[in-house]
Design an enzyme around this catalytic site. Structure first.
Site, PDB file in Angstrom:
ATOM      1  N   VAL A  91       0.844  -1.200   0.000  1.00 42.66           N
ATOM      2  CA  VAL A  91       0.000   0.000   0.000  1.00 42.66           C
ATOM      3  C   VAL A  91       0.877   1.248   0.000  1.00 42.66           C
ATOM      4  O   VAL A  91       1.938   1.267   0.630  1.00 42.66           O
ATOM      5  CB  VAL A  91      -0.924   0.037   1.244  1.00 42.66           C
ATOM      6  CG1 VAL A  91      -1.977   1.140   1.098  1.00 42.66           C
ATOM      7  CG2 VAL A  91      -1.598  -1.301   1.485  1.00 42.66           C
ATOM      8  N   ASP A  92       0.411   2.279  -0.690  1.00 42.62           N
ATOM      9  CA  ASP A  92       1.085   3.571  -0.633  1.00 42.62           C
ATOM     10  C   ASP A  92       0.037   4.675  -0.677  1.00 42.62           C
ATOM     11  O   ASP A  92      -0.958   4.567  -1.402  1.00 42.62           O
ATOM     12  CB  ASP A  92       2.063   3.743  -1.791  1.00 42.62           C
ATOM     13  CG  ASP A  92       2.942   4.968  -1.618  1.00 42.62           C
ATOM     14  OD1 ASP A  92       3.881   4.904  -0.802  1.00 42.62           O
ATOM     15  OD2 ASP A  92       2.673   5.997  -2.271  1.00 42.62           O
ATOM     16  N   THR A  93       0.267   5.724   0.113  1.00 42.37           N
ATOM     17  CA  THR A  93      -0.644   6.860   0.168  1.00 42.37           C
ATOM     18  C   THR A  93       0.133   8.145  -0.031  1.00 42.37           C
ATOM     19  O   THR A  93       1.200   8.319   0.550  1.00 42.37           O
ATOM     20  CB  THR A  93      -1.395   6.903   1.516  1.00 42.37           C
ATOM     21  OG1 THR A  93      -2.141   5.692   1.675  1.00 42.37           O
ATOM     22  CG2 THR A  93      -2.363   8.082   1.578  1.00 42.37           C
TER      23      THR A  93
END
Length: 228
Positions: A91-93
């Site tokens: 995941v990356d934000t």
């Protein structure tokens, strides 16, 4: 170091296949745990996170970063007898203002600079997920949301920036923490702004037959022989 998070006693979902979260984020861990899933955590070092390339869109960047994290964890698990066939979630934000990606501030001064820029304005938050599945299949998607902050006074911004909370948060604030007082409105996925777009992730995991819903009422009746 791989950590195991056991399933909740009465969770909504159960993991059909072993599930690995390639992140040390306590927020993402808590989101998965809230679904009732058992899973492992195999965090990636900061060095795995790439820098944006010139002209790269936020959606492409976050999807590339999420994919890289999942690939790194999958490689690390190759020699693990029970997890080498696991579903791996990366995941990356990213927080974006006028095309510029605001990462995690290195200190209180940079946190203050970030939230000064965001105050009184509407900005974009993109969260991307990569699901690495057995057999070499990968499913990648991103979710875009928008956050509007009120124009808080300088003294208020400084007091928040001086707290410990902003330092490990993209954009220098946490909508799920004290920083919620800065946010006037959210358009899109609240959980995506926090760091994990749950609705989209659960749909993907169901589509890939990686999780299934649990029916505790039916299970209890089967165990006890109860009838209507």
């Amino acid at each position: 170091m791989i950590h195991f998070i056991p399933a909740a006693e009465r969770g909504i979902y159960r993991a059909v296949r072993p599930l690995v979260l390639a992140s040390a984020s306590p927020r993402r861990r808590d989101f998965l745990a809230s679904l009732g899933l058992a899973f492992h955590i195999c965090p990636c070092p900061d060095s795995v996170e790439p820098h944006p390339e010139q002209g790269e869109t936020p959606g492409h960047y976050t999807r590339r970063a999420a994919s890289g994290k999942a690939a790194h964890a999958q490689t690390a698990l190759a020699g693990h007898e029970t997890l080498r066939e696991a579903v791996v979630l990366g995941v990356d934000t990213a927080v974006i203002l006028e095309g510029a990606i605001l990462g995690k501030p290195k200190d209180a001064a940079e946190a203050l600079a970030f939230i000064r820029r965001l105050a009184g304005r509407r900005h974009q938050v993109v969260s991307a997920c990569s699901l690495r599945l057995p057999g070499g299949k990968e499913r990648v998607f991103s979710v875009e949301s928008f956050v509007r902050m009120w124009d808080a006074p300088e003294a208020v911004l400084k007091a928040y920036a001086d707290s410990p909370e902003p330092l490990d948060k993209a954009g220098g604030y946490a909508v799920q923490g004290i920083g919620a007082f800065l946010v006037e409105s959210i358009e899109g996925s609240w959980s995506g702004v926090v760091g994990l777009p749950l609705a989209e992730l659960v749909r993907a995991l169901l589509d890939e037959h990686a999780i299934s819903p649990q029916n505790h009422v039916c299970e209890e009746r089967a165990c006890t022989g109860a009838t209507e």
